[in-house]
Design an enzyme around this catalytic site. Structure first.
Site, short mmCIF file in Angstrom:
data_model
loop_
_atom_site.label_atom_id
_atom_site.label_comp_id
_atom_site.label_asym_id
_atom_site.label_seq_id
_atom_site.Cartn_x
_atom_site.Cartn_y
_atom_site.Cartn_z
N VAL A 183 20.76 17.93 -0.30
CA VAL A 183 21.38 19.24 -0.05
C VAL A 183 21.44 19.58 1.44
O VAL A 183 22.11 20.54 1.82
CB VAL A 183 20.71 20.42 -0.80
CG1 VAL A 183 20.88 20.29 -2.29
CG2 VAL A 183 19.27 20.61 -0.40
N LYS A 184 20.73 18.83 2.26
CA LYS A 184 20.71 19.12 3.71
C LYS A 184 21.97 18.53 4.37
O LYS A 184 22.76 17.85 3.71
CB LYS A 184 19.43 18.57 4.34
CG LYS A 184 18.14 18.93 3.57
CD LYS A 184 17.74 20.40 3.72
CE LYS A 184 16.70 20.87 2.73
NZ LYS A 184 15.36 20.34 2.90
N HIS A 185 22.13 18.73 5.68
CA HIS A 185 23.37 18.31 6.35
C HIS A 185 23.60 16.81 6.30
O HIS A 185 24.73 16.35 6.20
CB HIS A 185 23.35 18.72 7.82
CG HIS A 185 23.35 20.20 8.06
ND1 HIS A 185 22.28 21.00 7.76
CD2 HIS A 185 24.30 21.02 8.56
CE1 HIS A 185 22.58 22.25 8.08
NE2 HIS A 185 23.80 22.28 8.57
#
Ligand SMILES: *Cc1c(COP(=O)(O)O)cnc(C)c1O
Length: 390
Positions: A183-185
């Site tokens: 879910v992070k960049h």
């Protein structure tokens, strides 16, 4: 209503990512090989840090950052409760004591005034969380740390690509920790990175991530030696070449990713700017926000908010809203084992009752964002008799 649920966050994997991973699968090195180093160099360059150390997760990164800061039994570390439990757990892994300081009500970032009040003779470090992708007030936090001789650690898991006053997150605190959870960049499956500009901290972390051994297999192969020495009790927190190939490929797309996130955030900000019941978190001056999360506060004056009901109603509309975060000291473990209870951080606790995370990820379309806005207004209308729009 939308078909299926629009998630609050999601990875983007394209053909270039797949090709990069396949190339490593056909190479000689699956784990610590040349791609780890390439990813580390590229990442360090991107965040203006001198050193970057890839690790197996953001949590492993926090653990090693805490250990490298010299934190041990009896030492206190100040941090906000408005974060994922891993931030505080890392202090516990090292035998330290997490001391929660409250957050600013408008940004939910660590409040330097409360940090100052929580400093004792046992305090060793401050962990600031660049919550939602916005850098904390590092100018004040670094100043407090200098005065009391404390280490600063940025939990920058939300904030790759963010900036504060022309400085990149990753080069502001003594140590910064990033996560490559999907879910992070940047996604590597599981993965993380620690950055610093202190060479002693960097080499200690390299040893700790590899069992406490002072060389890695590839270095020994290059030197033509088979001997190695374990010099302290470390861990296997290595990131593999397979994962680093994915990370390196994803890093090339970070600027596009940030641009897409900022553009969606602009649409939300515009839609809610005059809505007095749906209030986005404030963005501080002199900040470039990385927008990992888009968080709004439900505000109905004195009337209490059924936040969980609101989230459930949004989900029924096909909008995968979420809540970030339950204050860490509310978790049963922190209550029962550490004797913490509500009242420690009133601002974070009050915010928890009102916050909702709206979907935000780079593959979302502007149409998706408009669906989210329409659903939020519809649910607010159903709850209170009007949407809060003027
Ligand atoms: C994601 C995250 C972590 C943990 O990262 P993992 O890579 O999942 O271990 C820690 N802190 C914050 C604020 C995070 O969002």
């Amino acid at each position: 209503m939308r078909p299926g649920i629009l998630p609050y966050g999601r990875q983007m994997v394209d053909q270039a990512d797949i090709d990069a991973v396949v190339e490593v699968l056909r190479s000689d090195w699956l784990t610590t090989g040349p791609v780890v180093e390439r990813f580390e160099r590229a990442f360090a360059l991107r965040v203006d840090a001198d050193y970057a150390m890839a690790v197996s997760s953001g949590t492993a990164g926090l653990h090693l950052a805490v250990l490298a800061s010299g934190i041990g039994p009896g030492d206190e570390v100040i941090l906000p409760p408005m974060t994922f439990a891993a931030t505080a757990n890392a202090v516990l892994y090292a035998g330290g004591k997490p001391v929660f300081a409250d957050v600013d009500p408008d940004t939910l970032l660590l409040d330097p005034t409360d940090v100052e009040l929580k400093v004792t003779s046992r305090t060793k470090a401050i962990i600031g969380v660049d919550y939602a992708g916005q850098p904390c007030d590092w100018t004040s936090i670094n100043e407090i740390a200098r005065r009391h001789n404390l280490v600063t650690i940025a939990d920058a898991c939300h904030a790759v690509g963010a900036m504060l006053a022309q400085k990149r997150v990753g080069s502001i605190a003594d140590l910064s920790v990033f996560s490559f959870h999907p879910v992070k960049h940047i996604a590597t499956g599981e993965g993380g990175m620690i950055t610093t500009s202190d060479s002693a901290l960097a080499s200690r972390i390299r040893i700790l991530r590899n069992h406490g051994i002072s060389s890695d297999f590839r270095q020994r192969a290059e030197r033509g030696t088979v001997q190695y020495e374990m010099v302290e009790l470390g861990f296997n927190y290595r990131l593999t070449d397979i994962q680093c190939a994915l990370g390196l490929s994803q890093l090339q797309k970070l600027d596009d990713n940030l641009k897409a996130r900022r553009s969606l955030a602009d649409s939300y900000a515009l839609a809610f700017q005059r809505n007095h019941k749906v209030v986005p978190l404030s963005v501080r001056a002199d900040v470039q926000h990385a927008f990992h999360l888009y968080v709004v506060r439900l505000d109905m004056g004195g009337a209490s908010v059924d936040r969980n009901g609101f989230v459930t109603a949004l989900r029924a509309e096909g909008i995968g809203a979420n809540v970030h975060y339950i204050p860490v000291h509310f978790h049963p473990y922190y209550r029962s084992k550490l004797g913490m209870s509500p009242g420690l951080c009133p601002v974070a606790e009050a915010a928890y009752e009102k916050i909702v995370t709206l979907p935000l990820w780079p593959g979302m379309s502007q149409g998706d964002a408009q669906d989210v806005i329409a659903a939020v207004n519809k649910v607010m209308d159903a709850y209170t008799g009007n949407s809060g729009e003027p």
